[in-house]
Design a protein around this motif. Structure first.
Motif, PDB file in Angstrom:
ATOM      1  N   VAL A 489      16.713  -8.199 -10.791  1.00  0.00           N
ATOM      2  CA  VAL A 489      15.477  -8.408 -10.011  1.00  0.00           C
ATOM      3  C   VAL A 489      15.795  -8.508  -8.519  1.00  0.00           C
ATOM      4  N   SER A 490      16.809  -9.281  -8.160  1.00  0.00           N
ATOM      5  CA  SER A 490      17.106  -9.433  -6.728  1.00  0.00           C
ATOM      6  C   SER A 490      17.622  -8.115  -6.134  1.00  0.00           C
ATOM      7  N   TYR A 491      18.272  -7.288  -6.960  1.00  0.00           N
ATOM      8  CA  TYR A 491      18.799  -6.005  -6.483  1.00  0.00           C
ATOM      9  C   TYR A 491      17.677  -5.015  -6.176  1.00  0.00           C
ATOM     10  N   TYR A 492      16.659  -4.992  -7.031  1.00  0.00           N
ATOM     11  CA  TYR A 492      15.624  -3.949  -6.883  1.00  0.00           C
ATOM     12  C   TYR A 492      14.351  -4.425  -6.185  1.00  0.00           C
ATOM     13  N   ARG A 493      14.159  -5.729  -6.061  1.00  0.00           N
ATOM     14  CA  ARG A 493      12.953  -6.206  -5.371  1.00  0.00           C
ATOM     15  C   ARG A 493      12.946  -5.681  -3.925  1.00  0.00           C
ATOM     16  N   ASN A 494      11.769  -5.296  -3.454  1.00  0.00           N
ATOM     17  CA  ASN A 494      11.610  -4.774  -2.088  1.00  0.00           C
ATOM     18  C   ASN A 494      12.377  -3.466  -1.865  1.00  0.00           C
ATOM     19  N   THR A 495      12.372  -2.623  -2.892  1.00  0.00           N
ATOM     20  CA  THR A 495      12.883  -1.255  -2.737  1.00  0.00           C
ATOM     21  C   THR A 495      11.743  -0.292  -3.052  1.00  0.00           C
ATOM     22  N   TYR A 496      11.871   0.948  -2.600  1.00  0.00           N
ATOM     23  CA  TYR A 496      10.806   1.939  -2.823  1.00  0.00           C
ATOM     24  C   TYR A 496      11.069   2.704  -4.120  1.00  0.00           C
ATOM     25  N   GLN A 497      10.076   2.675  -5.005  1.00  0.00           N
ATOM     26  CA  GLN A 497      10.216   3.310  -6.315  1.00  0.00           C
ATOM     27  C   GLN A 497       8.961   4.144  -6.600  1.00  0.00           C
ATOM     28  N   HIS A 498       9.076   5.037  -7.586  1.00  0.00           N
ATOM     29  CA  HIS A 498       7.905   5.819  -7.985  1.00  0.00           C
ATOM     30  C   HIS A 498       7.962   6.060  -9.482  1.00  0.00           C
ATOM     31  N   GLY A 499       6.837   6.519 -10.031  1.00  0.00           N
ATOM     32  CA  GLY A 499       6.751   6.754 -11.470  1.00  0.00           C
ATOM     33  C   GLY A 499       5.538   6.089 -12.081  1.00  0.00           C
ATOM     34  N   GLY A 500       4.991   5.080 -11.383  1.00  0.00           N
ATOM     35  CA  GLY A 500       3.909   4.284 -11.950  1.00  0.00           C
ATOM     36  C   GLY A 500       2.535   4.578 -11.373  1.00  0.00           C
ATOM     37  N   VAL A 501       1.650   3.581 -11.516  1.00  0.00           N
ATOM     38  CA  VAL A 501       0.247   3.722 -11.114  1.00  0.00           C
ATOM     39  C   VAL A 501      -0.005   2.907  -9.847  1.00  0.00           C
ATOM     40  N   SER A 502      -0.265   3.599  -8.748  1.00  0.00           N
ATOM     41  CA  SER A 502      -0.701   2.953  -7.509  1.00  0.00           C
ATOM     42  C   SER A 502      -1.341   4.022  -6.640  1.00  0.00           C
ATOM     43  N   LEU A 503      -2.147   3.590  -5.701  1.00  0.00           N
ATOM     44  CA  LEU A 503      -2.740   4.539  -4.749  1.00  0.00           C
ATOM     45  C   LEU A 503      -1.639   5.279  -3.999  1.00  0.00           C
ATOM     46  N   GLU A 504      -0.598   4.539  -3.594  1.00  0.00           N
ATOM     47  CA  GLU A 504       0.475   5.140  -2.790  1.00  0.00           C
ATOM     48  C   GLU A 504       1.182   6.260  -3.535  1.00  0.00           C
ATOM     49  N   GLU A 505       1.379   6.099  -4.852  1.00  0.00           N
ATOM     50  CA  GLU A 505       2.112   7.112  -5.632  1.00  0.00           C
ATOM     51  C   GLU A 505       1.218   8.265  -6.078  1.00  0.00           C
ATOM     52  N   MET A 506      -0.036   7.958  -6.430  1.00  0.00           N
ATOM     53  CA  MET A 506      -0.886   8.963  -7.087  1.00  0.00           C
ATOM     54  C   MET A 506      -1.789   9.746  -6.145  1.00  0.00           C
ATOM     55  N   VAL A 507      -2.216   9.125  -5.041  1.00  0.00           N
ATOM     56  CA  VAL A 507      -3.209   9.778  -4.164  1.00  0.00           C
ATOM     57  C   VAL A 507      -2.466  10.316  -2.947  1.00  0.00           C
ATOM     58  N   ILE A 508      -2.278  11.636  -2.930  1.00  0.00           N
ATOM     59  CA  ILE A 508      -1.281  12.230  -2.022  1.00  0.00           C
ATOM     60  C   ILE A 508      -1.845  13.416  -1.236  1.00  0.00           C
ATOM     61  N   PRO A 509      -1.193  13.757  -0.107  1.00  0.00           N
ATOM     62  CA  PRO A 509      -1.800  14.722   0.831  1.00  0.00           C
ATOM     63  C   PRO A 509      -1.547  16.194   0.507  1.00  0.00           C
ATOM     64  N   PHE A 510      -2.530  17.001   0.906  1.00  0.00           N
ATOM     65  CA  PHE A 510      -2.410  18.465   0.878  1.00  0.00           C
ATOM     66  C   PHE A 510      -3.072  18.958   2.161  1.00  0.00           C
ATOM     67  N   ALA A 511      -2.301  19.574   3.055  1.00  0.00           N
ATOM     68  CA  ALA A 511      -2.853  19.989   4.352  1.00  0.00           C
ATOM     69  C   ALA A 511      -2.540  21.462   4.615  1.00  0.00           C
ATOM     70  N   VAL A 512      -3.542  22.164   5.176  1.00  0.00           N
ATOM     71  CA  VAL A 512      -3.389  23.578   5.543  1.00  0.00           C
ATOM     72  C   VAL A 512      -3.506  23.674   7.062  1.00  0.00           C
ATOM     73  N   LEU A 513      -2.522  24.330   7.698  1.00  0.00           N
ATOM     74  CA  LEU A 513      -2.499  24.434   9.161  1.00  0.00           C
ATOM     75  C   LEU A 513      -2.299  25.891   9.576  1.00  0.00           C
ATOM     76  N   ALA A 514      -2.913  26.250  10.701  1.00  0.00           N
ATOM     77  CA  ALA A 514      -2.783  27.618  11.214  1.00  0.00           C
ATOM     78  C   ALA A 514      -1.988  27.583  12.517  1.00  0.00           C
ATOM     79  N   PRO A 515      -1.165  28.622  12.763  1.00  0.00           N
ATOM     80  CA  PRO A 515      -0.363  28.608  14.004  1.00  0.00           C
ATOM     81  C   PRO A 515      -1.260  28.700  15.235  1.00  0.00           C
ATOM     82  N   LYS A 516      -0.862  28.021  16.307  1.00  0.00           N
ATOM     83  CA  LYS A 516      -1.659  28.070  17.555  1.00  0.00           C
ATOM     84  C   LYS A 516      -1.342  29.345  18.312  1.00  0.00           C
TER      85      LYS A 516
END
Length: 516
Positions: A489-516
């Motif tokens: 617990v002390s080793y992994y607490r306050n580390t960044y992980q993924h695989g589960g259910v959270s807004l941060e992991e599941m709701v993610i960006p898709f952006a389309v850009l055109a050259p200027k």
């Protein structure tokens, strides 16, 4: 306010007596000088918070004095005041990092506004931001309890990230703590939403959002039909807030055409979510249709070895006959090599780059104390991502792509969350190792802490055994085994992980850009 010291330099300083009295009545301390030389002498005697500097003076000109001031005290704000509106003087002054530029005759309120803008700016912005968020806080809290659609959750998450970035630089730490607790509550409610609705997105009982396995067909394919060469960049493990942090650095070379949030499938882990993007299939379908490419959790070997083959198969299925290439960048050396060779891809319809840096960073954070220290909060994690991006081969590749007329699509496979609290789980030796999801036989776990898929087929995941199930950690929880529990617990607490259910992991960006 009495500790604000102003140095005012003008060869006709006597004519400015009313202005000086006005400022002194507002509790500013004003020291005057009638030449550039005198101003520099005053600066040796005292420290000033701001300088008002006349441009047109005998002896040292305003621009020459400005250069001397900046040599002695580069961060001291200097406001240039001039009769002349000649463009070259403005350009010279702006190039020398002046704080403001006023044209004579100036009135006292202009001077006061310039002082406030330069000296009180951060305090005024901080106060305005704080009061605006306080008003919005109540609205977000009310909205949160009523959201019942995937669109609603994407909108709420956008709002939370907007305020997180707004409040990031203000001095009121109390406000930031309130936002943090609001993010935690949002994740609690979001997990309940996923519990209830996620399986229905696959059964056809409810409309589903754009997800990993539908992203290419629904969003990338229409962009390819314009005939413009397209660079598709999938930055592994990139959260929406990290994208918003580095997006401004693209504004000189690209203009944003569209941006939206889509949903990563579960598990929000690379082998599942990224393979789903490239194959256009859910994991159980990949296992069935491409047994040579798909590996389950307990299987030996790399789980993301066949993204190119998955994409070729999807292009065939969509009847897209393209000139395309695929590149996976997992090291600085590979990135530099692609920078050197990128021009050779100028005639391709589609150039795909998977960039693994953010993933390497978040994994190394658990291994390396230095990274753990550098990225201990979401703010510092964003800052680290931004610093990397600005200096990375990826930025160089994107600059080249803009010059070559490429459309740019930036997206990711999933996000990541800073895990804070352990949840006990027991499984056999074949149980998967990820800290945010587990799959295996006879799992024992805390029901309230997880979204459980007892029948993985219902959410289009493979069943490794007849009795296999999947569990996904909710919010900022991470799974820990009872043996050696405290060390783990002390080793992994306050580390960044993924695989589960959270807004941060599941709701993610898709952006389309055109050259200027």
């Amino acid at each position: 306010m009495s500790d604000i010291k102003v140095l005012w330099v003008d060869d006709e300083i006597d004519l400015l007596k009313p202005h000086i009295l006005f400022l002194e009545n507002k509790n500013y301390t004003v020291t005057t000088a009638q030449s550039g030389t005198e101003a520099l002498e005053e600066m040796q005697k005292d420290r000033f918070d701001i300088v008002f500097l006349d441009e047109n003076m005998p002896g040292l000109t305003g621009l020459e004095t400005l250069a001397e001031i900046k040599e002695r005290q580069d961060s001291l704000p200097v406001v240039m005041i001039t009769k002349s509106e000649e463009e070259y003087i403005m350009e010279e002054a702006i190039g020398s990092k002046i704080a403001d530029y006023l044209i004579k005759p100036v009135n006292p309120n202009q001077i006061l506004l310039s002082l406030k803008k330069n000296l009180d700016h951060s305090r005024l912005v901080s106060e305005k931001t704080t009061s605006s968020y306080q008003q919005e806080f109540r609205k977000i809290a009310m909205d949160m309890s009523m959201i019942n659609t995937f669109e609603g959750w994407a909108e709420l998450y956008q709002k939370l990230v907007y305020w997180e970035l707004q409040l990031e630089d203000i001095e009121d730490s109390g406000m930031f703590e309130i936002l943090e607790s609001q993010k935690t509550e949002a994740n609690n409610q979001f997990c309940k939403f996923i519990d209830k609705h996620y399986p229905n997105w696959f059964s056809g009982e409810e409309e589903a959002p754009i997800m990993s396995h539908t992203l290419f067909k629904e969003r990338v394919q229409p962009e390819l039909e314009s005939g413009t060469p397209t660079l598709l960049v999938v930055v592994d493990n990139l959260r929406y807030d990290q994208w918003k942090a580095f997006e401004p650095f693209l504004s000189n070379i690209y203009k944003k055409e569209s941006e939206e949030l889509f949903y990563s499938i579960l598990p929000t882990a690379t082998q599942y979510a990224r393979n789903a993007i490239f194959s256009g299939l859910m994991p159980s379908e990949m296992e069935k249709q491409h047994p040579d490419y798909w590996l389950n959790d307990p299987d030996e070997g790399g789980k993301n070895m066949y993204e190119k083959e998955f994409l070729q198969s999807q292009l065939n299925r969509l009847r897209l006959d393209l000139n395309w290439s695929y590149h996976k960048i997992s090291s600085l050396k590979q990135g530099k090599r692609l920078v050197e060779n990128f021009k050779s891809h100028k005639d391709e319809d589609l150039t795909v780059i998977v960039y693994n840096f953010v993933d390497m960073l978040s994994h190394s954070k658990t291994e390396m104390e230095v990274i753990k220290e550098l990225a201990s909060t979401d703010k510092s994690y964003r800052s680290l991502t931004l610093s990397w991006f600005k200096n990375s081969p990826l930025m160089e590749i994107i600059q080249q792509a803009s010059h070559l007329g490429f459309k740019l699509i930036i997206t990711t496979d999933h996000g990541t969350i800073n895990v804070k609290n352990p949840s006990k789980v027991i499984g056999d030796k074949n149980t998967s190792l990820n800290l945010r999801y587990k799959t295996g036989k006879s799992l024992t776990y805390e029901g309230k802490d997880v979204f459980a898929a007892v029948d993985p087929g219902k959410i289009k995941l493979p069943s490794i055994h007849m009795s296999s199930s999947f569990i996904f950690a909710k919010g900022d929880l991470f799974f820990a085994y009872p043996n050696n529990y405290n060390h783990y617990v002390s080793y992994y607490r306050n580390t960044y992980q993924h695989g589960g259910v959270s807004l941060e992991e599941m709701v993610i960006p898709f952006a389309v850009l055109a050259p200027k």
